[in-house]
Design a protein around this motif. Structure first.
Motif, mmCIF file in Angstrom:
data_model
loop_
_atom_site.group_PDB
_atom_site.id
_atom_site.type_symbol
_atom_site.label_atom_id
_atom_site.label_comp_id
_atom_site.label_asym_id
_atom_site.label_seq_id
_atom_site.Cartn_x
_atom_site.Cartn_y
_atom_site.Cartn_z
ATOM 1 N N ALA A 9 45.545 104.367 64.919
ATOM 2 C CA ALA A 9 45.460 105.214 66.111
ATOM 3 C C ALA A 9 45.912 106.636 65.823
ATOM 4 C CB ALA A 9 46.293 104.600 67.236
ATOM 5 N N VAL A 10 47.026 106.790 65.120
ATOM 6 C CA VAL A 10 47.539 108.128 64.809
ATOM 7 C C VAL A 10 46.586 108.867 63.873
ATOM 8 C CG1 VAL A 10 49.403 109.350 63.596
ATOM 9 C CG2 VAL A 10 49.945 107.580 65.270
ATOM 10 N N SER A 62 43.346 108.394 63.465
ATOM 11 C CA SER A 62 42.102 108.730 64.178
ATOM 12 C C SER A 62 42.308 109.922 65.101
ATOM 13 C CB SER A 62 41.615 107.528 64.981
ATOM 14 O OG SER A 62 41.312 106.468 64.123
ATOM 15 N N THR A 63 43.427 109.942 65.803
ATOM 16 C CA THR A 63 43.716 111.054 66.708
ATOM 17 C C THR A 63 43.920 112.352 65.932
ATOM 18 O OG1 THR A 63 44.752 109.509 68.244
ATOM 19 C CG2 THR A 63 45.263 111.835 68.542
ATOM 20 N N ALA A 64 44.671 112.284 64.851
ATOM 21 C CA ALA A 64 44.920 113.487 64.055
ATOM 22 C C ALA A 64 43.628 114.025 63.444
ATOM 23 C CB ALA A 64 45.940 113.185 62.960
ATOM 24 N N ALA A 89 40.596 113.622 64.602
ATOM 25 C CA ALA A 89 39.765 114.170 65.677
ATOM 26 C C ALA A 89 40.254 115.561 66.090
ATOM 27 C CB ALA A 89 39.767 113.226 66.872
ATOM 28 N N ARG A 90 41.564 115.767 66.121
ATOM 29 C CA ARG A 90 42.095 117.081 66.489
ATOM 30 C C ARG A 90 41.832 118.125 65.412
ATOM 31 N NH1 ARG A 90 44.650 118.161 70.593
ATOM 32 N NH2 ARG A 90 46.809 118.781 70.421
ATOM 33 N N THR A 142 39.090 118.281 63.813
ATOM 34 C CA THR A 142 37.615 118.283 63.798
ATOM 35 C C THR A 142 37.045 117.545 62.586
ATOM 36 O OG1 THR A 142 37.363 120.425 62.685
ATOM 37 C CG2 THR A 142 37.505 120.447 65.110
ATOM 38 N N GLY A 197 36.674 114.144 62.781
ATOM 39 C CA GLY A 197 36.554 112.851 63.440
ATOM 40 C C GLY A 197 35.646 111.876 62.718
ATOM 41 N N ALA A 230 37.358 109.166 60.651
ATOM 42 C CA ALA A 230 38.256 108.205 61.293
ATOM 43 C C ALA A 230 37.974 106.769 60.858
ATOM 44 C CB ALA A 230 38.155 108.327 62.812
#
Length: 191
Positions: free
Chosen positions: A93-94, A96-98, A100-101, A103, A105, A108
């Motif tokens: 989760a961390v 994937s979120t990082a 995506a932020r 760019t 993504g 992921a």
């Protein structure tokens, strides 16, 4: 006094010892298959997803008939298993979120494959299954290949679709091997 075999159970046991968490690989394989099917077009993606869920259903039903709830993990194994599961989910989760932020993504799913590959290799020692070492290594290689494909292509077909579908198939195959379903199928074919 002789022990009777429960009704409906196969005669072949293949010298397998007890199998803890027999449903692990089919369920994780279904999750990966779903991730891969989401990258496909709507029509073909739905058909591929339905086929994958059908394979999962067949595997789970066969394992339920053969093992029931499965053997318990060794002393302290349940807590270790749940900790590994929780840490792995949090890392995915961390990451994937990082990504995506930042760019990135598209990386992921390949990064998740590498993280889950490492966790699978750690789980191999707990379950004492060599096939899971091979699965973990294959997931790490698959994640690296997916990352290379993600950086050199546009769209989610290769990094998400290919990695997800192949990872799902690998988990199903490993689960069928670990629980003795492949050996039983081989035995029935040769008979």
């Amino acid at each position: 006094m002789t022990r009777r075999r429960p009704a409906g159970r196969s005669r072949y046991r293949g010298g397998m010892r007890g199998t803890p968490v027999p449903y692990l690989e089919p369920i994780v394989g279904a999750a990966w298959w779903t991730v891969g099917a989401m990258a496909l077009d709507a029509g073909i993606g739905t058909v591929v997803l339905a086929a994958g869920l059908g394979v999962t259903g067949v595997l789970v039903m066969a394992l339920r008939r053969r093992y029931g709830p499965g053997d318990p993990l060794p002393r302290g194994g349940r807590g270790r298993f749940l900790r590994l599961l929780g840490v792995t989910a949090a890392l995915v989760a961390v990451a994937s979120t990082a990504l995506a932020r930042l760019t990135w993504g598209e990386l992921a799913v390949p990064v998740a494959a590498v993280i889950i590959g490492v966790a699978t290799m750690m789980l191999a020692s707990q379950l004492d299954v060599r096939a899971m070492l091979a699965l973990g290594g294959a997931l790490m290689v698959l994640g690296a290949a997916g990352a290379l494909l993600a950086l050199s292509s546009a769209g989610a077909l290769y990094p998400q679709g290919l990695v997800g579908l192949v990872a799902g198939g690998l988990f199903w195959l490993t689960g069928a091997h670990r629980t003795g379903l492949l050996a039983e199928a081989h035995y029935r074919v040769r008979r």
